[in-house]
Design a protein around this motif. Sequence first.
Motif, PDB file in Angstrom:
ATOM      1  N   ILE A 260       0.823  -1.215   0.000  1.00 31.52           N
ATOM      2  CA  ILE A 260       0.000   0.000   0.000  1.00 31.52           C
ATOM      3  C   ILE A 260       0.852   1.257   0.000  1.00 31.52           C
ATOM      4  O   ILE A 260       0.368   2.343  -0.346  1.00 31.52           O
ATOM      5  CB  ILE A 260      -0.969   0.021   1.198  1.00 31.52           C
ATOM      6  N   LEU A 261       2.135   1.146   0.375  1.00 34.69           N
ATOM      7  CA  LEU A 261       3.029   2.297   0.397  1.00 34.69           C
ATOM      8  C   LEU A 261       3.846   2.426  -0.884  1.00 34.69           C
ATOM      9  O   LEU A 261       4.666   3.334  -1.009  1.00 34.69           O
ATOM     10  CB  LEU A 261       3.974   2.219   1.596  1.00 34.69           C
ATOM     11  N   ASP A 270       0.807   6.167  -4.147  1.00 33.09           N
ATOM     12  CA  ASP A 270       0.489   4.949  -3.423  1.00 33.09           C
ATOM     13  C   ASP A 270      -0.967   5.026  -2.948  1.00 33.09           C
ATOM     14  O   ASP A 270      -1.737   5.872  -3.393  1.00 33.09           O
ATOM     15  CB  ASP A 270       1.467   4.717  -2.269  1.00 33.09           C
ATOM     16  N   GLN A 271      -1.347   4.160  -2.012  1.00 34.35           N
ATOM     17  CA  GLN A 271      -2.753   4.061  -1.623  1.00 34.35           C
ATOM     18  C   GLN A 271      -3.111   4.854  -0.362  1.00 34.35           C
ATOM     19  O   GLN A 271      -4.217   4.720   0.150  1.00 34.35           O
ATOM     20  CB  GLN A 271      -3.117   2.589  -1.410  1.00 34.35           C
ATOM     21  N   GLY A 327       0.711   3.758  12.747  1.00 31.80           N
ATOM     22  CA  GLY A 327       0.913   3.253  11.400  1.00 31.80           C
ATOM     23  C   GLY A 327      -0.183   3.694  10.454  1.00 31.80           C
ATOM     24  O   GLY A 327      -0.598   4.857  10.452  1.00 31.80           O
ATOM     25  N   LEU A 328      -0.689   2.751   9.676  1.00 36.65           N
ATOM     26  CA  LEU A 328      -1.644   3.001   8.608  1.00 36.65           C
ATOM     27  C   LEU A 328      -2.861   2.105   8.808  1.00 36.65           C
ATOM     28  O   LEU A 328      -2.720   0.942   9.218  1.00 36.65           O
ATOM     29  CB  LEU A 328      -1.007   2.722   7.254  1.00 36.65           C
ATOM     30  N   ASP A 444       6.072   5.809   5.061  1.00 33.70           N
ATOM     31  CA  ASP A 444       5.044   5.833   6.109  1.00 33.70           C
ATOM     32  C   ASP A 444       5.213   7.069   6.977  1.00 33.70           C
ATOM     33  O   ASP A 444       4.235   7.743   7.319  1.00 33.70           O
ATOM     34  CB  ASP A 444       5.109   4.555   6.953  1.00 33.70           C
ATOM     35  N   TRP A 445       6.451   7.422   7.322  1.00 30.65           N
ATOM     36  CA  TRP A 445       6.691   8.631   8.112  1.00 30.65           C
ATOM     37  C   TRP A 445       6.298   9.881   7.329  1.00 30.65           C
ATOM     38  O   TRP A 445       5.729  10.810   7.899  1.00 30.65           O
ATOM     39  CB  TRP A 445       8.168   8.726   8.489  1.00 30.65           C
ATOM     40  N   MET A 446       6.632   9.912   6.049  1.00 32.29           N
ATOM     41  CA  MET A 446       6.297  11.083   5.237  1.00 32.29           C
ATOM     42  C   MET A 446       4.790  11.331   5.259  1.00 32.29           C
ATOM     43  O   MET A 446       4.338  12.458   5.496  1.00 32.29           O
ATOM     44  CB  MET A 446       6.765  10.873   3.800  1.00 32.29           C
TER      45      MET A 446
END
Length: 523
Positions: A260-261, A270-271, A327-328, A444-446
């Motif tokens: 997903i990233l 990405d998603q 997280g996501l 993920d951090w971005m």
Amino acid sequence: MSDFDAIDSLLAAVGPQAGLPAPEQRRELRERARLSKAQVARALGVSPSTVAGWEKDRAPVGELRTKYAYLLDGLAAKFTAETEPGTAPGPGEVPADEPAGQAAPGSPTEPAAGGDGDEVEVLAVPQPCVLCGRPAKHRVEGFTQHLDPADCQTTAPAAPAPAKPVSTTARPKTAPAAQPSTRPSERPPGPARRAFQEPSGPVDLIGQAVQAALAEHHGDVDAATAALLKKAIPDAMRLLDETRKGARYDIVAHPWIPDILKKQTSRGADQIWEARPKWTRHDLPPGRHEVTALDINGAYLSALKTHLPLGRLEHSTGLAHDRRRAGLYLITPPAWEHEAVLPNPIGNRDEPGPLWVTEPTLRLLLRLSGPKHGLCAPPEIHESYTSGATENLLEKFRIALKDARDAAIEQDDEVTLEYVKAMYSKFVSTMGESNYNRELYRPDWMHIIRSQAFANLWLKALKAHDEGLMVVRAMGTDELHITGDWRRVFPEGRGVTEVKVKDTYTAGTDATEHTETAGEGQQ
């Protein structure tokens, strides 16, 4: 690359390769020199994950191999020269000049077999688990943790820290080594621990860089500023390294990431949905209204204080939100019935149904669904990718940039101010898939940091609404248009906790509508 360059590369590949020690010896040499993978990677022009591969089961070729061999040969020669006859440590012993808790060459902290390619280390001295704080004997991808979830408990009894060995080996006067930072194994476990040590203050890297640029360009402010902006990304990474000294957590710079990233196409996205606000109030009350467009200072700088996942993201389904993790999340967002006066917290979205959001967006929705606000129903969480998290991972980095920014504003130093802005804005924008920053790959951090900036703006809109002001527009990270006496709600100034006026205009009945769409502006 020219044809001749290509031929030279082929000839170099066919020719004799520089000799390299075994992978475990490469790692021992780097660790004994107290060099991080990121430092070695930066010197060789590769990523830290590439260095990790060289220390495991791969090896460079061509010119890279020659450079890597040169570095390793130099380290080996340095340690040979520093070791006096009869004082070399035996197998498994910690050299007297090594800090406690650090693995010596040959000590039992070599990687053990781990699932899915994880690097699992067996620690000679148990260290606090990154999640529960209790002593653990394994480290996975740089993070001490329990391999069995049953061993991971939420409370940790106090225990005395292991004693440090007394140094008996003198360091050479011509090459003094840096004082080793305190390691997690030297601090007592338990809830009283701090995420960071009391800051002793990082080296004034920002001030030194500005002075060097001004000197190099003979005081030409424009030329010095341009030169500093070009090196803002590597300088930000250097500052990050400096401010991470003594930190409790190591940064995993290139972890495994879920699909997903990953970008769906070469130029696509990405998603992940960042919930970027882009909202204008449709209907104003009758009459003329004086609207003030406020600029939110340092939006991305403030957003560095957010819950960031520490290690590899782990997949789960159907679980409630755990505030100790980040997280996501794949969610079905709640219906939003306040569009007339406040923007939707997930931003402008045309398609209904589930979507992947970040930690700040989920926390904002949960907060708004709680008893204090009651503005919406809780979001429905379907699945997630999360890891143990902390809100203070980048705090010393953020404070160093904030202090430099504040000092530059106070001294009317536009060179430093533009340099600092570039450092934190480019740091955020290039930590995803970018050719400009290969030291840190954390998409993920971005997404999380950017979403935190959007959430911060949304909360300012809510604060204005709750204080009786009328919200007219909310855009991006730093643009909020309101009516009324906003100075009783928001302090005015250039600090990161203050706002400044970007524009004023009249809107409403019998007034010329403000049709300009102001840009996000510089932070």
